[in-house]
Design a protein around this motif. Structure first.
Motif, PDB file in Angstrom:
ATOM      1  N   UNK A 368      -2.897  -8.021  -4.445  1.00  0.00           N
ATOM      2  CA  UNK A 368      -2.590  -9.185  -5.269  1.00  0.00           C
ATOM      3  C   UNK A 368      -3.318  -9.157  -6.622  1.00  0.00           C
ATOM      4  N   UNK A 369      -3.965  -8.032  -6.929  1.00  0.00           N
ATOM      5  CA  UNK A 369      -4.714  -7.932  -8.187  1.00  0.00           C
ATOM      6  C   UNK A 369      -3.837  -7.296  -9.258  1.00  0.00           C
ATOM      7  N   UNK A 370      -3.587  -8.051 -10.307  1.00  0.00           N
ATOM      8  CA  UNK A 370      -2.752  -7.572 -11.415  1.00  0.00           C
ATOM      9  C   UNK A 370      -3.412  -6.407 -12.159  1.00  0.00           C
ATOM     10  N   UNK A 371      -4.732  -6.510 -12.371  1.00  0.00           N
ATOM     11  CA  UNK A 371      -5.453  -5.479 -13.122  1.00  0.00           C
ATOM     12  C   UNK A 371      -5.422  -4.143 -12.409  1.00  0.00           C
ATOM     13  N   UNK A 372      -5.565  -4.140 -11.079  1.00  0.00           N
ATOM     14  CA  UNK A 372      -5.563  -2.880 -10.328  1.00  0.00           C
ATOM     15  C   UNK A 372      -4.206  -2.202 -10.458  1.00  0.00           C
TER      16      UNK A 372
END
Length: 968
Positions: A368-372
């Motif tokens: 759920x992490x956009x940056x990853x």
């Protein structure tokens, strides 16, 4: 010591016995020769007496006896054993004993080795045994010393630090003194560094510049020819050149020694084979199945360079960082920054595949992490990145950044549109997605999309304005009205509406729209920020919406300003607009200020100068007509109007303006002189004379008399000029320019004595006039009276202390006389008395030898950073060093700081004549004519010369430039 005494006694005894032999043996009476010349003389009193204590015979004349081996014992080697058979280890040889005795005797009793508390270095009891109680005592003393040292440690360290800093400031290291020069080494190019000559290279030219050996490849034809003939000589035999020795050595041509090649050797084929072999090796690393090359055969060496890690730090730091990040990942695997940092570390160190594996594992742990996901898409190559983004969209269907990244990865426009439309289906409220999608569309499709966008995002001002720009006039008005209903607090919609009306010729609506905007925004609780509105007006000005710009200025210029600050603030706003290039804004501010302050001469002057610099002649004259109507007593406004007409060759109009000025200011000296100048410049000399006669009767001032004398002088009426000058001096004897003109007229007539008398009389009346002193000194120098000229300048410096012009003339006088040492001494004194004088520093730079000029110029800039003479000297310095670009920069800086300095313009023009193009020369000439410089030593010498009185600024510029010689 006993052996030494014994030895000494033997020497004494030998020498003593030698001495006694002369006197007599056994202590008896001395034997005197029968026939002796001393018989008649008195006997010496010391003869026959015993020698005094410590007396050594012959010591006075250097005969001190001699020493034999029997006196000091037999010679012994350092390794010989000592006599004591039971000596302890370390003392069993003669060398050990001598070393021990030397150590005992070598106690350092120098003053530097003495301590007030401990005495001389070393211990009195060092030779004694070191026992356990000594060790305990030393430990106790050491503990006490340590405790006392800790009590004073902070103060002592602070004091030592201060002392070291003070010492370093007073006596800096050589490294610190040259640090600024070291920093400048960064600007030295590689070619300049290599061109620096070696110091002290005493070799001759041939040794310093050795000619490189030239290697010429032998052609294939040479080899094939000699292979066929059976020869294999690879070099010429040195004996071949001696003549007569052509016979080869015996057996040299026997068939067994040099068997010729049996087959033909084709070197061309060898080269082709080598190329074929290289191609085969390169083809091994290419993928022949898919037809695509994995490694580019032509650029594989370049690819090798890119594989080298770019990180240049310590390997141990990388290992520590890797270990720490691994610990973070294991303790908190759902922490996205840990995975991103780990991947970037591996990427920096060149391990790209490891970085990709890590970030993909991170997407599993933090889905759920956009940056990853974005980091994973960045690290992966083309198609893999698309797959990663598709996977990210499934996990995060509402992420705008991921959709934007997906569109960026697509190379085809259609694919980009498809991605963005899919994104808008999921995230229809994103302004960023709408903007990106609209940018890819044609205008008609963009208009349709924007109409949908403003429905989804009704609060986005940018989308509303973009839609209004694409619509027709009527539709745009409706769109902007809808936008105002949805966003009643944004000023840009109102300003766009005003620009729309102006663009369609409906200018009377512009003021109404802006006024309604202010009222509406205030009603909706919006604070009117004056600076923001002025910035919007400047943008309207740059976009060509002049009416909107002026309407905005009129509406907001008075908001939030105290009544007493209005004039000052508005003038600053106008200057700011001019600096930003918004001329219409500045014009609107001046117009509003003139409405509020119609009788303020300073505001009219500022507005007039603005029109003169940035407007047309018609706008300037219209403004000046209004100005003199409101301020009829302002002479400068009348004169500006008359000058504008005169420059336009409209002399009758200029005369009429001056006539009106006479009516408003009947006895104004400035207007009288302006009228005289107008007539004299247009060759109406009789009319000018009549005007001056009237002026002398109605407004008799020193300047009027001076102009009268000058007119007669330049027209060649020397007698009339002298009579007028005598009459003027009866009324204004303390006006130095009249005395100067009288002396210069006499000099022109070669009456040196009368000129000297005029200058001396003038100095009695005006002792503080520096130009009078300079004229008298130069007169004496011209007639060869160097000593008298020097005395005059010394007297002038006493009367006028701290006068840089007098010091400069003194220095130049000595320099012209060839006394350079005295000139340098005088310059040092001058700089002590006038340390901030730019003209002195500028002269000091060129008094130095060429290697020291740069250092002197740096000192000058420190003292007089913004002095035009110093800046001009630096420009000349760069010119002399042929640094053209830097010289031009410094010339531009000089004329910008002081446009009234004619010498700077003349030097700049001369520089451009030598190194510039015709356009640059013309630009300098035009700028000089606009600036109208009136000062400068070289400039005034030409502009005030009687032969050049009618010449324009451009002509004087060319004249001064031709007189300048490049002697610096």
């Amino acid at each position: 010591m006993a052996s030494t005494a014994k030895q000494g006694s033997k020497i004494v005894s030998k020498t003593a016995s030698g001495g006694n032999a002369a006197a007599g043996a056994g202590g008896g009476p001395p034997i005197v020769p029968l026939a002796s010349p001393l018989m008649g003389k008195k006997k010496k009193p010391f003869l026959g007496m015993p020698a005094p204590l410590g007396y050594v015979p012959g010591l006075g004349r250097g005969a001190t006896g001699f020493t034999t081996r029997s006196d000091i014992g037999p010679a012994r080697d350092a390794n010989d054993p000592v006599d004591d058979r039971h000596a302890p280890p370390g003392k069993r040889t003669v060398g050990d004993q001598m070393k021990k005795n030397q150590e005992d005797d070598d106690e350092d009793l120098n003053d530097t080795n003495y301590d007030e508390f401990n005495g001389y270095a070393g211990s009195l009891f060092s030779s004694g045994p070191y026992e356990k109680d000594d060790e305990e005592a030393d430990a106790i003393y050491a503990a006490l010393d340590k405790r006392m040292d800790e009590r004073r440690k902070e103060r002592r360290e602070l004091r030592e630090k201060e002392e070291i800093e003070k010492y370093r400031m007073e006596r800096p290291k050589i490294q610190q003194q040259f640090s600024d020069l070291k920093r400048k080494l960064a600007e030295v190019s590689e070619e300049e560094w290599l061109s620096i000559p070696e110091v002290g290279d005493a070799r001759n030219k041939r040794q310093r510049n050795p000619r490189h050996e030239k290697l010429t490849p032998v052609p294939d034809s040479f080899f094939s020819k000699h292979l066929q003939s059976g020869e294999n000589h690879t070099s010429v035999d040195p004996l071949q050149g001696l003549g007569g020795l052509n016979t080869p050595y015996p057996g040299g041509m026997t068939p067994g020694l040099m068997t010729p090649g049996t087959g033909e050797l084709d070197m061309r084929k060898i080269g082709q084979a080598r190329n074929t072999l290289m191609d085969m090796r390169l083809s091994q690393v290419s993928d022949s199945v898919s037809g695509q090359t994995v490694v580019d055969p032509k650029g594989y060496l370049t690819d090798l360079n890119s594989m080298i890690p770019t990180y240049g730090g310590d390997i141990s730091d990388i290992k520590k960082a890797r270990l720490l990040l691994k610990s973070v990942r294991e303790t908190n695997p759902h922490h996205p920054p840990a995975w991103i940092a780990s991947a970037r570390l591996e990427e920096v160190t060149g391990k790209l595949q490891v970085a990709r594996n890590l970030i993909m594992k991170g997407t599993e742990m933090c889905p759920k992490s956009e940056d990853v996901w974005l980091e994973a898409a960045r690290l992966q190559p083309g198609d893999t990145a698309k797959a990663v983004v598709a996977q990210a969209v499934r996990h995060l269907p509402q992420s705008v950044r991921i959709y934007i990244r997906a569109a960026e990865l697509e190379t085809d426009i259609r694919a980009k549109k498809r991605v963005l439309r899919k994104a808008l289906e999921n995230v229809s409220k994103s302004v960023r997605l709408w903007k990106a999608a609209v940018e890819l569309e044609e205008p008609e499709d963009a208009r349709i999309m924007l109409s949908r966008a403003v429905e989804c995002c009704p609060t986005s001002v940018e989308l509303w304005l973009a839609l209004a720009r694409l619509e027709t006039y009527e539709n745009a008005r409706r769109v902007l009205n809808k936008a105002r209903e949805n966003i009643p607090t944004d000023r840009h919609i109102w300003i766009t509406a005003a620009k729309l009306e102006e663009a369609n010729g409906n200018t009377q609506m512009v003021d109404k729209i802006i006024d309604r905007a202010i009222t509406s925004l205030r009603a909706n609780g919006v604070e009117i920020n004056r600076e923001q509105w002025i910035q919007d007006a400047e943008e309207c000005d740059k976009a060509g919406s002049v009416a909107t710009c002026q309407a905005v200025i009129r509406a907001v210029i008075g908001i939030g300003i105290e009544e007493e600050d209005r004039k000052h603030t508005w003038m600053e706003d106008a200057d700011s607009c001019v600096a930003h290039g918004a001329l219409e804004c500045a014009r609107a501010i001046y117009a509003h200020a003139l409405q509020v302050f119609p009788s303020k001469k300073s505001v009219w002057l500022r507005a007039a100068y603005f029109e003169k610099n940035h407007g047309t002649r018609e706008s300037l004259e219209a403004l000046l007509q209004r100005a003199v109507a409101h301020c009829p007593k302002a002479e400068v406004l009348w004169l500006m109007g008359a000058k504008s007409k005169w420059l336009a060759n409209d002399v009758p109009a200029a005369r009429s303006i001056l006539a009106l000025a006479f009516q408003a200011n009947p006895n104004s000296e400035e207007i009288w002189l302006a009228a005289v100048k107008l007539e004299s410049e247009n060759n109406e000399y009789e009319r000018a004379r009549r005007l001056l006669a009237k002026a002398r009767s109605s407004a008799p001032t020193a300047r009027v008399f001076m102009k009268s004398v000058k007119l007669e002088w330049v027209l060649g009426n020397i007698e009339a000029a002298q009579e007028l000058c005598t009459e003027a001096l009866k009324h204004y004897e303390d006006f130095p320019k009249l005395w100067m003109m009288r002396g210069q007229i006499e000099e022109q007539c070669e009456n040196m004595d009368k000129a000297r008398e005029a200058y001396n009389q003038g100095l009695k009346k005006c002792p503080h006039s520096v130009p009078l002193w300079l004229l008298l000194s130069r007169l004496e120098e011209r007639v060869g009276q160097l000593t008298r000229a020097r005395a005059i300048l010394e007297k002038a410096r006493l009367k006028n202390p701290q006068s840089p012009e007098l010091w400069l003339e003194s220095v130049r006088l000595e320099y012209r006389a060839g006394l350079k040492n005295i000139a340098n001494t005088l310059m040092a004194k001058a700089l002590q008395e006038c340390p901030n004088s730019g003209i002195l520093w500028a002269e000091a730079v060129f008094l130095e030898a060429r290697p020291q000029r740069k250092t002197k110029s740096v000192d000058a800039l420190k003292k007089c950073e913004h002095d035009p003479h110093v800046l001009l000297a630096v420009a000349k310095l760069f010119w002399s060093e042929r640094k053209i670009t830097k010289a031009r920069e410094w010339f531009l800086r000089t004329v910008k700081i002081e446009p009234d300095l004619g010498d700077a313009w003349a030097l700049f023009y001369k520089f451009e004549l030598q190194h510039g193009t015709e356009e640059q020369q013309e630009e300098v000439r035009k700028r000089c004519e606009n600036a109208e410089p009136r000062h400068g030593e070289l400039w005034c010498a030409e502009s005030k010369h009687v032969l050049n009185w009618q010449k324009k600024t451009g002509e004087i510029l060319a004249l001064v430039a031709t007189k300048i010689k490049n002697t610096f």
